[in-house]
Design an enzyme around this catalytic site. Structure first.
Site, PDB file in Angstrom:
ATOM      1  N   ARG A 159       0.803  -1.223   0.000  1.00  0.00           N
ATOM      2  CA  ARG A 159       0.000   0.000   0.000  1.00  0.00           C
ATOM      3  C   ARG A 159       0.838   1.277   0.000  1.00  0.00           C
ATOM      4  O   ARG A 159       0.656   2.132  -0.865  1.00  0.00           O
ATOM      5  CB  ARG A 159      -0.918   0.033   1.253  1.00  0.00           C
ATOM      6  N   HIS A 218      -7.391  -3.494  -7.539  1.00  0.00           N
ATOM      7  CA  HIS A 218      -7.134  -2.785  -6.277  1.00  0.00           C
ATOM      8  C   HIS A 218      -8.420  -2.639  -5.466  1.00  0.00           C
ATOM      9  O   HIS A 218      -9.075  -1.601  -5.516  1.00  0.00           O
ATOM     10  CB  HIS A 218      -6.531  -1.410  -6.582  1.00  0.00           C
ATOM     11  N   TYR A 230     -17.124  13.635 -13.213  1.00  0.00           N
ATOM     12  CA  TYR A 230     -17.002  14.809 -14.078  1.00  0.00           C
ATOM     13  C   TYR A 230     -15.673  14.856 -14.830  1.00  0.00           C
ATOM     14  O   TYR A 230     -15.603  15.400 -15.923  1.00  0.00           O
ATOM     15  CB  TYR A 230     -17.143  16.094 -13.259  1.00  0.00           C
TER      16      TYR A 230
END
Length: 745
Positions: free
Chosen positions: A29, A75, A119
């Site tokens: 990570r 992931h 967006y």
């Protein structure tokens, strides 16, 4: 199945579980791999974009699609972490070289967040596609199963440039942190090339090529001499300053323009810097700044400070460097995953790992290419031989019953079951010894390949194949040849993607700030019963004396360079600089005491307030509700700490009053139960501020002191107790630690 009970030490299980968890966070990570300089979430996101075909020369795709696909395939740790990683890779003000081409609102240098992923759109940058993801089809890196073993993902990307240095990295794991500054691509490539040619270069010799960090926000590194030790050990501190330019404006005035900032000032710290500058003006640390404006845009940083005419610009620069984050420290800890374990590395070690990785990639690439060329060679040689005996092959094809029968004849010369026109043809067919690959190629060959021009093309292709085989064998067997190939690739990346250095490197002396001594002026400190404080000028106070005295609980005459001691009922003393108290008009509301010092109105109440200059040479008498008394030298409260213990209190006790009474005065203690005791102040012993004190009056059970009166000089007003007048100055003089006189209500 019979149930089994396994006995184990709880601490051993916890230790093993925590170590497993910690290593998972560290490796999977938080920390980048030294080979490609990427964390797992970055690597998986880039690979997913590559798999989705979102290339630099193709249309943008919605980030929500990229995030969803990455989360579903590679992931499974939540969409926010994937999108945040995607956004950072698209922000050229955070990365030395952006890896993602973002379209839409991807945040700003001032800390504005990116728009929602539904967006925004993105695609790979050209450098990412060519230097990070090329040759994945040539078996250059290992692939492993994803989390549910339904897909394959690369364990590392075949990154051709030392991305760990170029883009840097930061991350917090369990018990460790990484913080690697970004560097200039061209310089790092020069360093790699130099080390490929001579792997015995020292850190100092490498720094002739890699001169130091190159932050995307520019700035000036001012401790260049410390860089050698930082690059040798992989740890240290880099001091960075923003770049300040002086511009001339009309009227002979000047202004300071900040065009580059320290990398640590990114985001909300720009707003904090503006507030800090405003604070310097409000606290009168400088009177030269008349206006502040942030004119930053997509073109870059531009923070403008308008100055008074005749302002000392050099002194003001020093003030900004010293009192704000315009000069800051970047902590370096070059920690990354190497050979499956976290390791702090210096510059040499990082480059060694990178170069080893490049040679591994090149070896696997050219071995793969060599295998393909040798396969082509085998096919081509078979087709060339086939052209020489094409009539025989056609005869075999016409006389055979199946493809396998033809193949067996071509490979092993087996002619059983095949009809030939003549025995001579059978004998020639029995001598054929094509390989299985060649036999398949002959069987798949189309008739137009027998045209003369096509045969010539085949011969030329064969020559090219032989040349490629020779070249690839030379690269694989010769270190210098492989080094040339790697260096040639690096030069092409430098030429296409390199840019000039942004961060300057120098050795600057420590800022010595000569602060102007504040002009000493008398002021009046006002504090109302709600704890709001302010200062006003003395003439203003004299003009409004009656209102000021009636509306405020404390009115102190002091100097603007003085400090005020605020004593609270829980035994603390808070030190407040008068210059920190807002200075203004008489009718201004003031500022809560909580905002100016460590005072907490929800936990304590102020009891007494004194100017520090006034109590240094006096004696303060402490009185608590449980009747404890002591006298303390005022000099004991001349301390540097903003909050200190003014006295020690017994359990459930509180300070009732603190008074600077003289040696000849009398003190009168009054209890809630109606007892009054008068005795000389001289009977109260001197104690240190850390002492509890002595008992001043014997109190009845559950009785407490309610008031304290002081008899100094003539004329002491009478007091009322349950509507009965008590003549304080006519009370019998007793002694400390007695019961006192009972007043009947």
């Amino acid at each position: 199945m019979k149930e089994q009970i396994i006995r184990a030490e709880y601490s051993d299980i916890m230790q093993k579980s925590f170590i497993d968890y910690a290593m998972s966070v560290i490796i999977a990570r938080a920390l980048p791999d030294v080979r490609d300089g990427l964390k797992p979430v970055q690597r998986r996101t880039l690979y997913d974009m590559y798999e989705l075909g979102i290339r630099y020369d193709r249309p943008y795709r919605k980030c929500a699609r990229i995030v969803g696909d990455t989360m579903g395939k590679y992931h499974p740790h939540g969409d926010s972490s994937i999108y945040e990683a995607l956004v950072v890779m698209a922000q050229d003000f955070k990365k030395g070289m952006a890896l993602v081409d973002g379209h839409g609102n991807f945040g700003s240098i001032e800390g504005d967040g990116a728009a929602a992923m539904r967006y925004t759109e993105a695609r790979l940058q050209k450098v990412t596609q060519e230097a990070f993801l090329a040759d994945l089809d040539k078996d250059v890196v290992d692939f492993g199963p994803n989390f549910d073993e339904t897909e394959k993902e690369p364990l590392v990307l075949p990154v051709r440039i030392p991305n760990l240095l170029v883009n840097g990295s930061d991350g917090i794991a369990v018990g460790m942190v990484t913080s690697i500054p970004s560097h200039n691509l061209g310089e790092v490539i020069d360093g790699v090339k130099a080390m490929i040619k001579n792997n015995k270069l020292t850190t100092e010799e490498l720094m002739k090529y890699i001169k130091g960090p190159d932050f995307p926000t520019g700035g000036i590194v001012v401790n260049q001499d410390d860089l050698a030790e930082i690059y040798r050990t992989g740890q240290g501190k880099i001091r960075i300053r923003g770049r300040v330019e002086v511009e001339q404006v009309k009227g002979g005035k000047e202004r300071l323009v900040i065009t580059e900032i320290p990398y640590t000032m990114l985001g909300v710290n720009i707003g904090k810097f503006l507030n800090d500058v405003a604070g310097l003006v409000e606290t009168k640390k400088t009177t030269d700044i008349v206006d502040i404006s942030n004119q930053s845009s997509k073109e870059g940083i531009r923070i403008v400070l308008e100055l008074r005419k005749g302002a000392d610009t050099e002194q003001l620069k020093n003030l900004l460097y010293k009192k704000t984050r315009l000069e800051d420290t970047f902590g370096v800890n070059m920690l990354a995953v190497a050979n499956g374990r976290p390791e702090t590395m210096g510059l040499r070690q990082i480059l060694e790992h990178h170069i080893d990785f490049q040679f591994e990639i090149a070896t696997r690439k050219y071995r793969n290419l060599l295998d393909k060329e040798e396969h082509k060679k085998e096919v081509q040689e078979g087709l060339i031989r086939a052209c020489d005996v094409i009539d025989l092959i056609i005869e075999i094809l016409r006389g055979s019953k199946s493809r396998d029968q033809v193949k067996e004849c071509l490979v092993n010369g087996v002619t059983d079951g095949i009809r030939f026109k003549s025995e001579r043809s059978r004998k020639q067919a029995a001598k054929l010894k094509f390989t299985e690959v060649q036999a398949n190629a002959i069987l798949d060959m189309r008739l137009y390949k027998l045209i003369g021009l096509e045969i010539e093309v085949l011969m030329k292709e064969h020559e090219a194949t032989l040349a490629n085989i020779t070249q690839y064998q030379d690269i694989l067997n010769n270190y210098d040849s492989m080094a040339k190939v790697i260096i040639r690739e690096l030069d092409s990346y430098k030429k296409e993607f390199g840019r000039p250095r942004r961060t300057a490197l120098e050795n600057a002396e420590e800022i010595v700030l000569e602060e102007k001594k504040m002009e000493e002026l008398p002021v009046v400190f006002l504090m109302d019963r709600f704890g709001y404080v302010r200062t006003i000028e003395e003439p203003v106070y004299e003009k409004n004396k009656a209102a000021a005295d009636s509306e405020n609980r404390f009115v102190l005459h002091c100097l603007n360079t003085d400090s005020v001691c605020v004593f609270t009922d829980n035994g603390k003393m808070h030190l407040l600089k008068v210059q920190d108290v807002p200075h203004g008009k008489f009718r201004d509301k003031g500022t809560p005491l909580d905002n100016l010092c460590n005072y907490n109105s929800s936990e304590e109440n102020f009891v007494s307030v004194y100017p520090l200059n006034d109590i240094r040479d006096t004696v303060l008498t402490f009185v608590t509700k449980q009747g404890m008394l002591k006298r303390v030298e005022g000099a004991e409260f001349d301390v540097a700490k903003r909050t200190t213990a003014a006295t020690k209190l017994q359990e459930n006790d509180q300070i009732l009053e603190i008074h600077g009474a003289s040696e000849n005065a009398h003190i009168v203690l009054a209890t809630e139960g109606g007892y009054f005791l008068r005795f000389p102040v001289s009977e109260i012993p001197f104690k240190k501020k850390g002492a509890v004190g002595v008992r001043g009056m014997k109190l009845a059970d559950k009785d407490l002191l309610s008031n304290v009166y002081w008899l100094e000089g003539e004329g002491c007003p009478d007091v009322m107790y349950h509507e009965k007048k008590v003549h304080i100055n006519k009370l019998r003089i007793g002694s400390r630690d007695s019961k006192g006189t009972k007043v009947r209500s």
